[in-house]
Design an enzyme around this catalytic site. Structure first.
Site, mmCIF file in Angstrom:
data_model
loop_
_atom_site.group_PDB
_atom_site.id
_atom_site.type_symbol
_atom_site.label_atom_id
_atom_site.label_comp_id
_atom_site.label_asym_id
_atom_site.label_seq_id
_atom_site.Cartn_x
_atom_site.Cartn_y
_atom_site.Cartn_z
ATOM 1 N N HIS A 79 37.174 75.727 62.110
ATOM 2 C CA HIS A 79 35.819 75.336 61.678
ATOM 3 C C HIS A 79 35.624 73.830 61.820
ATOM 4 O O HIS A 79 36.622 72.893 61.473
ATOM 5 C CB HIS A 79 35.682 75.518 59.994
ATOM 6 C CG HIS A 79 35.667 76.780 59.701
ATOM 7 N ND1 HIS A 79 34.817 77.353 58.558
ATOM 8 C CD2 HIS A 79 35.879 78.255 60.122
ATOM 9 C CE1 HIS A 79 34.855 78.733 58.420
ATOM 10 N NE2 HIS A 79 35.420 79.095 59.524
ATOM 11 N N TYR A 208 29.497 73.833 50.244
ATOM 12 C CA TYR A 208 29.572 73.114 48.996
ATOM 13 C C TYR A 208 28.232 72.944 48.157
ATOM 14 O O TYR A 208 27.354 72.445 48.939
ATOM 15 C CB TYR A 208 30.273 71.862 49.191
ATOM 16 C CG TYR A 208 31.857 72.219 49.514
ATOM 17 C CD1 TYR A 208 32.233 72.634 50.787
ATOM 18 C CD2 TYR A 208 32.852 72.066 48.609
ATOM 19 C CE1 TYR A 208 33.576 72.574 51.170
ATOM 20 C CE2 TYR A 208 34.258 72.071 49.147
ATOM 21 C CZ TYR A 208 34.552 72.301 50.114
ATOM 22 O OH TYR A 208 35.760 72.741 50.365
ATOM 23 N N PRO A 301 41.199 72.216 43.617
ATOM 24 C CA PRO A 301 41.206 72.768 44.765
ATOM 25 C C PRO A 301 40.043 72.137 45.639
ATOM 26 O O PRO A 301 39.754 72.611 46.942
ATOM 27 C CB PRO A 301 41.076 74.297 44.754
ATOM 28 C CG PRO A 301 40.596 74.372 43.499
ATOM 29 C CD PRO A 301 41.049 73.050 42.539
ATOM 30 N N LYS A 305 43.394 70.334 49.564
ATOM 31 C CA LYS A 305 44.513 69.750 49.979
ATOM 32 C C LYS A 305 45.673 70.272 49.707
ATOM 33 O O LYS A 305 46.955 69.948 50.209
ATOM 34 C CB LYS A 305 44.308 68.050 49.201
ATOM 35 C CG LYS A 305 43.200 67.616 49.930
ATOM 36 C CD LYS A 305 43.371 67.138 51.358
ATOM 37 C CE LYS A 305 42.171 66.784 51.951
ATOM 38 N NZ LYS A 305 42.065 67.106 53.414
ATOM 39 N N TYR A 391 38.724 65.080 54.603
ATOM 40 C CA TYR A 391 38.902 66.485 54.554
ATOM 41 C C TYR A 391 39.623 67.081 55.550
ATOM 42 O O TYR A 391 40.300 67.993 55.396
ATOM 43 C CB TYR A 391 37.153 67.111 54.793
ATOM 44 C CG TYR A 391 37.069 68.566 54.053
ATOM 45 C CD1 TYR A 391 36.710 68.901 52.974
ATOM 46 C CD2 TYR A 391 37.420 69.569 55.007
ATOM 47 C CE1 TYR A 391 36.617 70.233 52.463
ATOM 48 C CE2 TYR A 391 37.177 71.015 54.645
ATOM 49 C CZ TYR A 391 36.920 71.292 53.382
ATOM 50 O OH TYR A 391 36.617 72.443 52.936
HETATM 51 C C1 LIG Z 1 46.322 79.797 40.784
HETATM 52 C C2 LIG Z 1 46.231 78.778 42.010
HETATM 53 C C3 LIG Z 1 45.090 78.895 43.009
HETATM 54 C C4 LIG Z 1 44.888 78.198 43.842
HETATM 55 N N1 LIG Z 1 43.857 78.375 44.705
HETATM 56 C C5 LIG Z 1 43.603 77.365 45.836
HETATM 57 C C6 LIG Z 1 42.532 77.431 46.417
HETATM 58 O O1 LIG Z 1 41.568 78.265 46.203
HETATM 59 N N2 LIG Z 1 42.405 76.630 47.553
HETATM 60 C C7 LIG Z 1 43.188 75.610 47.578
HETATM 61 O O2 LIG Z 1 43.171 74.747 48.674
HETATM 62 N N3 LIG Z 1 44.347 75.531 46.896
HETATM 63 C C8 LIG Z 1 44.492 76.221 45.847
HETATM 64 N N4 LIG Z 1 45.594 76.259 45.346
HETATM 65 C C9 LIG Z 1 46.811 75.282 45.800
HETATM 66 C C10 LIG Z 1 47.757 75.518 46.682
HETATM 67 O O3 LIG Z 1 47.858 77.065 46.692
HETATM 68 C C11 LIG Z 1 49.011 75.257 46.281
HETATM 69 O O4 LIG Z 1 49.055 73.764 46.572
HETATM 70 C C12 LIG Z 1 50.352 75.612 47.422
HETATM 71 O O5 LIG Z 1 50.613 76.865 47.002
HETATM 72 C C13 LIG Z 1 51.355 74.766 47.078
HETATM 73 O O6 LIG Z 1 52.455 75.221 47.640
HETATM 74 P P1 LIG Z 1 54.153 75.239 46.882
HETATM 75 O O7 LIG Z 1 54.870 76.087 47.939
HETATM 76 O O8 LIG Z 1 54.207 73.759 46.825
HETATM 77 O O9 LIG Z 1 53.845 76.003 45.498
HETATM 78 P P2 LIG Z 1 53.783 77.265 45.026
HETATM 79 O O10 LIG Z 1 52.704 77.989 45.991
HETATM 80 O O11 LIG Z 1 53.116 77.289 43.726
HETATM 81 O O12 LIG Z 1 55.327 77.993 45.277
HETATM 82 C C14 LIG Z 1 56.075 77.671 44.363
HETATM 83 C C15 LIG Z 1 57.032 78.801 44.216
HETATM 84 O O13 LIG Z 1 58.118 78.553 43.517
HETATM 85 C C16 LIG Z 1 58.486 79.789 42.534
HETATM 86 N N5 LIG Z 1 59.058 79.220 41.289
HETATM 87 C C17 LIG Z 1 58.471 78.776 40.194
HETATM 88 N N6 LIG Z 1 59.418 78.721 39.265
HETATM 89 C C18 LIG Z 1 60.583 79.129 39.830
HETATM 90 C C19 LIG Z 1 61.883 79.031 39.216
HETATM 91 N N7 LIG Z 1 62.328 78.940 38.169
HETATM 92 N N8 LIG Z 1 62.923 79.614 40.321
HETATM 93 C C20 LIG Z 1 62.811 79.980 41.708
HETATM 94 N N9 LIG Z 1 61.413 79.847 41.962
HETATM 95 C C21 LIG Z 1 60.290 79.311 41.000
HETATM 96 C C22 LIG Z 1 57.115 80.217 42.410
HETATM 97 O O14 LIG Z 1 56.939 81.825 42.242
HETATM 98 C C23 LIG Z 1 56.230 80.053 43.623
HETATM 99 O O15 LIG Z 1 56.556 81.194 44.705
HETATM 100 C C24 LIG Z 1 45.699 77.115 44.109
HETATM 101 C C25 LIG Z 1 47.138 77.088 43.173
HETATM 102 C C26 LIG Z 1 47.173 77.752 42.104
HETATM 103 C C27 LIG Z 1 48.366 77.716 41.185
#
Ligand SMILES: Cc1cc2nc3c(=O)[nH]c(=O)nc-3n(C[C@H](O)[C@H](O)[C@H](O)COP(=O)(O)OP(=O)(O)OC[C@H]3O[C@@H](n4cnc5c(N)ncnc54)[C@H](O)[C@@H]3O)c2cc1C
Length: 423
Positions: A79, A208, A301, A305, A391
């Site tokens: 995009h 948006y 969100p 980012k 962005y």
């Molecule tokens: C509900 C939700 C909706 C979102 N929607 C959007 C969106 O629409 N658009 C957007 O741009 N961003 C969105 N985001 C943000 C984006 O998805 C996150 O920034 C991204 O997933 C970050 O990746 P991460 O690996 O850092 O964390 P996460 O994806 O949260 O991964 C962390 C992992 O650690 C695991 N974990 C937690 N505790 C433990 C433990 N005690 N032991 C072992 N493992 C554990 C969790 O199960 C998870 O799988 C959303 C976030 C959330 C929470």
């Protein structure tokens, strides 16, 4: 899954198999560094969790360089802009012309599956379905993680380094003593109701939309699946939003009927309410525990980012840990937190700015300020360039996130508005 032993050893113990944890294990393996990933959820759950969908061009470049960009290029969609709108007006921002960069639409579910498959092919050890994960001896050079495996056995995982990639509610963030960290946070007075629908997107690029009833966003996941969001009150009960009410609110806020534009509806397959929050914790390191992704920071969100910051963090961290573990050079590891936080704060500001510009507060003065801001962003090259540059994100994080490659075009080359910007 490989057999469990009660005591294991690895170089890097990674907590969390979200995008940050999986990508870190992959990048480390490319450098010949072994890791073990532990995750509370099942693999099926992690791979089907509907979340982010927009990848900055630097995230795409990183994935391609790491050999996991093939399916993204094949089925993802590039995009080169978004639409900004408010009642009676819709403006296209041409990212390619303004910032020289694009974004890619590729679901977090797909990316997580790609990374999981790549790790399977490399023989990665990961343990899903664990509980009671805890970190220990963070100030020694032999830190370790304990957890209960899915079959109930207590396991100790010794490592040189622990990477806390366990999101906002994992144990890593909480393991940093309150006296050793600084936290900045903001809770916004609104939430998002997000839906996934079997409906062809009604638009080529994301819309948006500011509206006095509340913000709406039209996004998509494929040619047949749309992802849409509505601003709702915090604490909203999803039961109060039957499908008809959701489509009606989306039609109003997105401007169904305006200049002949039509919102395509379809079967809603997923609904959830997402609170809006900004959170930054510093430093992103405590002894031999390094935090990455949502474990260290959360953004609302609106700026798309979260996933990109997670990728940028682990790109830096993989290099830092490689230098530390292979070359016994800890300079990059010592600089990791400060380096990562520069990008984190830029994205935190941008996400806050987009959020406060787009969401209705119910205050008429706020509404006029938002409308004049939107008008400026949409109709001035300077305003549009600021949005486009943020962005699409700063150039690649692999080496130095703020270095500008020589071929980065100058900003502000293209006049607005343009309806299409196919590269
Ligand atoms: C509900 C939700 C909706 C979102 N929607 C959007 C969106 O629409 N658009 C957007 O741009 N961003 C969105 N985001 C943000 C984006 O998805 C996150 O920034 C991204 O997933 C970050 O990746 P991460 O690996 O850092 O964390 P996460 O994806 O949260 O991964 C962390 C992992 O650690 C695991 N974990 C937690 N505790 C433990 C433990 N005690 N032991 C072992 N493992 C554990 C969790 O199960 C998870 O799988 C959303 C976030 C959330 C929470």
């Amino acid at each position: 899954m490989l057999p469990l032993t009660d005591r294991m050893r690895t170089e890097v113990a990674i907590i969390g198999a979200g995008p940050a944890g999986l990508l870190l294990s992959h990048l480390l393996a490319l450098e010949g560094i072994e890791s073990v990933v532990v995750e509370t959820r099942s693999r099926e759950y992690v791979e089907s969790r509907i979340r982010a969908g927009i990848l900055e061009s630097s995230t795409v470049a990183l994935l391609e360089a790491a050999g996991v960009g093939e399916r993204l290029r094949a089925v993802g969609e590039e995009h080169c802009g978004i639409y900004l709108q408010w009642p009676g007006e819709r403006h296209h921002l041409d990212f390619l012309g303004l910032a020289g960069r694009t974004v890619w639409m590729y679901g977090q579910t797909e990316l997580t599956r790609d990374l999981g498959r790549a790790r399977d092919a490399a023989g990665q050890r990961f343990y899903y379905g664990v509980s009671a994960t805890a970190v220990h001896d963070l100030h020694s050079d032999r830190p370790y993680v304990t957890f209960q495996a899915f079959d109930g056995r207590e396991v100790r995982l010794d490592a040189d380094v622990i990477a806390g990639c366990d999101g906002a509610h994992g144990p890593s963030r909480a393991a940093v003593p309150v006296t050793a960290r600084q936290v900045w946070e903001r809770t916004y007075p609104y939430s998002w109701l997000g839906i996934l629908a079997d409906a062809a997107p009604s638009t080529d690029h994301l819309i948006y939309a500011w509206h006095p009833d509340g913000f709406a966003l039209h996004s998509m996941r494929s040619r047949t699946v749309s992802r849409l969001y509505l601003q709702v009150e915090p604490g909203t009960d999803i039961a109060d939003w039957p499908d008809d009410r959701i489509w009606e609110a989306l039609a109003t806020r997105l401007g169904h009927g305006q200049d002949g534009w039509k919102l395509i509806t379809g079967r809603i397959t997923e609904k959830s309410v997402l609170p809006m929050r900004s959170y930054v914790m510093a430093p992103m390191r405590h002894g031999r525990l390094f935090l990455a992704g949502d474990a260290a920071h959360t953004v609302p969100p609106t700026g798309a980012k979260g996933l990109n910051l997670a990728a940028a963090d682990v790109a830096l961290l993989a290099r830092a840990l490689t230098a530390m573990l292979r070359e016994h050079d800890s300079r990059l590891a010592d600089a990791y937190s400060d380096t990562a936080l520069r990008r984190v704060w830029r994205s935190t500001h941008f996400s806050w700015w987009m959020t406060t510009m787009m969401h209705s507060t119910g205050d008429p003065f706020d509404a006029q300020l938002q409308l004049t801001q939107l008008d400026w962003v949409a109709n001035s090259t300077a305003g549009a360039t600021g949005l486009a540059e943020n962005y699409t994100g700063p150039p690649s994080a692999r080496a130095e996130p703020w270095s500008r490659p020589d071929d980065t075009p100058a900003f502000g080359r293209v006049a607005l508005p343009r309806l299409t910007c196919s590269p």
